[in-house]
Enzyme design. Structure first.
Site, PDB file in Angstrom:
ATOM      1  N   ASP A  73       0.774  -1.316   0.158  1.00  0.00           N
ATOM      2  CA  ASP A  73       0.205  -0.045   0.075  1.00  0.00           C
ATOM      3  C   ASP A  73       0.738   1.522  -0.554  1.00  0.00           C
ATOM      4  OD1 ASP A  73       0.990  -0.148   2.360  1.00  0.00           O
ATOM      5  OD2 ASP A  73      -1.367  -1.358   3.340  1.00  0.00           O
ATOM      6  N   ASN A 142      -7.327  -2.311  14.126  1.00  0.00           N
ATOM      7  CA  ASN A 142      -8.828  -2.630  14.321  1.00  0.00           C
ATOM      8  C   ASN A 142      -8.443  -4.012  12.910  1.00  0.00           C
ATOM      9  OD1 ASN A 142      -7.494  -1.886  11.733  1.00  0.00           O
ATOM     10  ND2 ASN A 142      -8.578   0.561  11.976  1.00  0.00           N
ATOM     11  N   HIS A 144      -7.231  -4.197   9.983  1.00  0.00           N
ATOM     12  CA  HIS A 144      -6.907  -3.906   8.944  1.00  0.00           C
ATOM     13  C   HIS A 144      -5.301  -4.754   8.684  1.00  0.00           C
ATOM     14  CE1 HIS A 144      -4.346  -0.649   9.036  1.00  0.00           C
ATOM     15  NE2 HIS A 144      -3.668  -1.041   9.205  1.00  0.00           N
ATOM     16  N   GLU A 149      -9.476  -1.886   5.515  1.00  0.00           N
ATOM     17  CA  GLU A 149     -10.001  -1.627   6.571  1.00  0.00           C
ATOM     18  C   GLU A 149     -11.736  -1.819   7.035  1.00  0.00           C
ATOM     19  OE1 GLU A 149      -7.993   0.236   8.516  1.00  0.00           O
ATOM     20  OE2 GLU A 149      -8.159   2.454   7.335  1.00  0.00           O
TER      21      GLU A 149
HETATM   22  C1  GLP Z   1      -0.288   0.544   8.366  1.00  0.00           C
HETATM   23  C2  GLP Z   1      -0.104  -0.558   7.653  1.00  0.00           C
HETATM   24  C3  GLP Z   1      -0.512  -2.292   7.124  1.00  0.00           C
HETATM   25  C4  GLP Z   1       0.378  -2.284   8.763  1.00  0.00           C
HETATM   26  C5  GLP Z   1       0.086  -1.891  10.530  1.00  0.00           C
HETATM   27  C6  GLP Z   1       0.398  -2.158  11.148  1.00  0.00           C
HETATM   28  O1  GLP Z   1      -1.717   1.359   8.726  1.00  0.00           O
HETATM   29  N1  GLP Z   1      -0.697  -0.348   6.198  1.00  0.00           N
HETATM   30  O2  GLP Z   1      -0.004  -2.541   6.489  1.00  0.00           O
HETATM   31  O3  GLP Z   1       0.284  -4.336   8.843  1.00  0.00           O
HETATM   32  O4  GLP Z   1      -0.351  -0.098   9.652  1.00  0.00           O
HETATM   33  O5  GLP Z   1       1.461  -1.581  11.880  1.00  0.00           O
HETATM   34  P1  GLP Z   1       2.374  -1.814  12.678  1.00  0.00           P
HETATM   35  O6  GLP Z   1       2.512  -2.873  12.777  1.00  0.00           O
HETATM   36  O7  GLP Z   1       3.064  -0.105  13.668  1.00  0.00           O
HETATM   37  O8  GLP Z   1       1.044  -1.778  14.625  1.00  0.00           O
END
Ligand code: GLP
Length: 250
Positions: A73, A142, A144, A149
């Site tokens: 993404d 959440n 995702h 989302e």
């Molecule tokens: C972002 C990314 C996700 C990732 C998520 C978790 O929103 N788009 O792909 O899995 O963050 O982040 P973290 O690893 O910092 O908890």
């Protein structure tokens, strides 16, 4: 006999051990198939993994020169040189440290003039590469995956998404700590794009992920927890530390 249950859960004493195990799995896969197609995430969670992969490269143990990567993404209206972009995150944590030829690094361009055309281009590029062999995922608090989302309906293919306030907050560090500066929209691989990967590894650490992990493993399939759809895939591994496994333990 190895478990045939999917998702398969492995609990590690800490996040470093999980990162090491996943780095080993990736380097073993690369040794078996130097032309591996990897799907990659951003976020705090994979930083340790990228550090381990960089160490493998630095010791000359692993050749990344034939690997192809696709990141999940990117923020919309954020160009690849923007310091808050996921592209820059990947440059900092992985691409500057392992020798992947630039033409083999695939990224959604958040500043593309025509976002739907950019999403279609990305889908074609994944198909042209023969599909993703190994997709690495993190998980949002959440539930995702990528930027898919929670919603009443999920999108199957690469698409433009409106980010939830909690997602913008958890990405604030990339934008000077200011959640309001995080773009409201992003481009993300879709659920089917992710689920078409031949194998998937979800990495999660910490207590803030424990509830989601429990629901991904034991809960019903629901669009309100996009990661629950991983239950539909036959080759998913979930690698977690003890804190993220807290709710799985009796
Ligand atoms: C972002 C990314 C996700 C990732 C998520 C978790 O929103 N788009 O792909 O899995 O963050 O982040 P973290 O690893 O910092 O908890």
């Amino acid at each position: 006999m190895p478990s045939t249950r999917s998702p398969r859960i492995t609990v590690f004493p800490n996040d470093r051990a999980a990162a090491r195990a996943l780095a080993r799995r990736i380097t073993d896969a690369l040794a078996a198939n130097p032309r591996l197609v990897l799907g990659l995430p951003t976020g705090r969670t994979p930083v340790g993994l990228y550090h381990e992969l960089a160490a493998h490269a630095a010791h000359g143990h692993t050749d990344f020169s034939h690997v192809t990567t696709f990141n999940l993404d990117e923020f919309l209206n954020v160009g690849p040189d923007h310091p808050g972009s996921y592209r820059q995150f990947m440059e900092q944590h992985l691409f500057s440290r392992v020798k992947i030829p630039p033409e083999r690094i695939n990224f959604l361009n958040g500043s593309a003039a025509d976002p739907p055309a950019e999403c279609a281009r990305y889908e074609r590029a994944i198909a042209d590469a023969g599909g993703i062999d190994l997709q690495i995922l993190g998980i949002g608090t959440n539930g995702h995956i990528g930027f898919n989302e929670p919603a009443r309906q999920l999108q199957s293919r690469t698409h433009c998404v409106t980010l939830k306030p909690e997602t913008r907050r958890s990405n604030a560090a990339l934008f000077g700590g200011d959640a309001a500066a995080v773009p409201e929209k992003a481009l993300s691989m879709g659920m089917a794009t992710i689920l078409q990967a031949r194998s998937i590894v979800l990495l999660a650490n910490g207590r803030s992920k424990a509830s989601c992990i429990e629901r991904v493993v034991n809960g019903p399939l629901t669009t309100e927890l996009p990661a629950s759809f991983l239950q539909l895939h036959h080759g998913v591994d979930i690698l977690i530390d003890k804190s993220a496994a807290e709710r799985l333990e009796r």
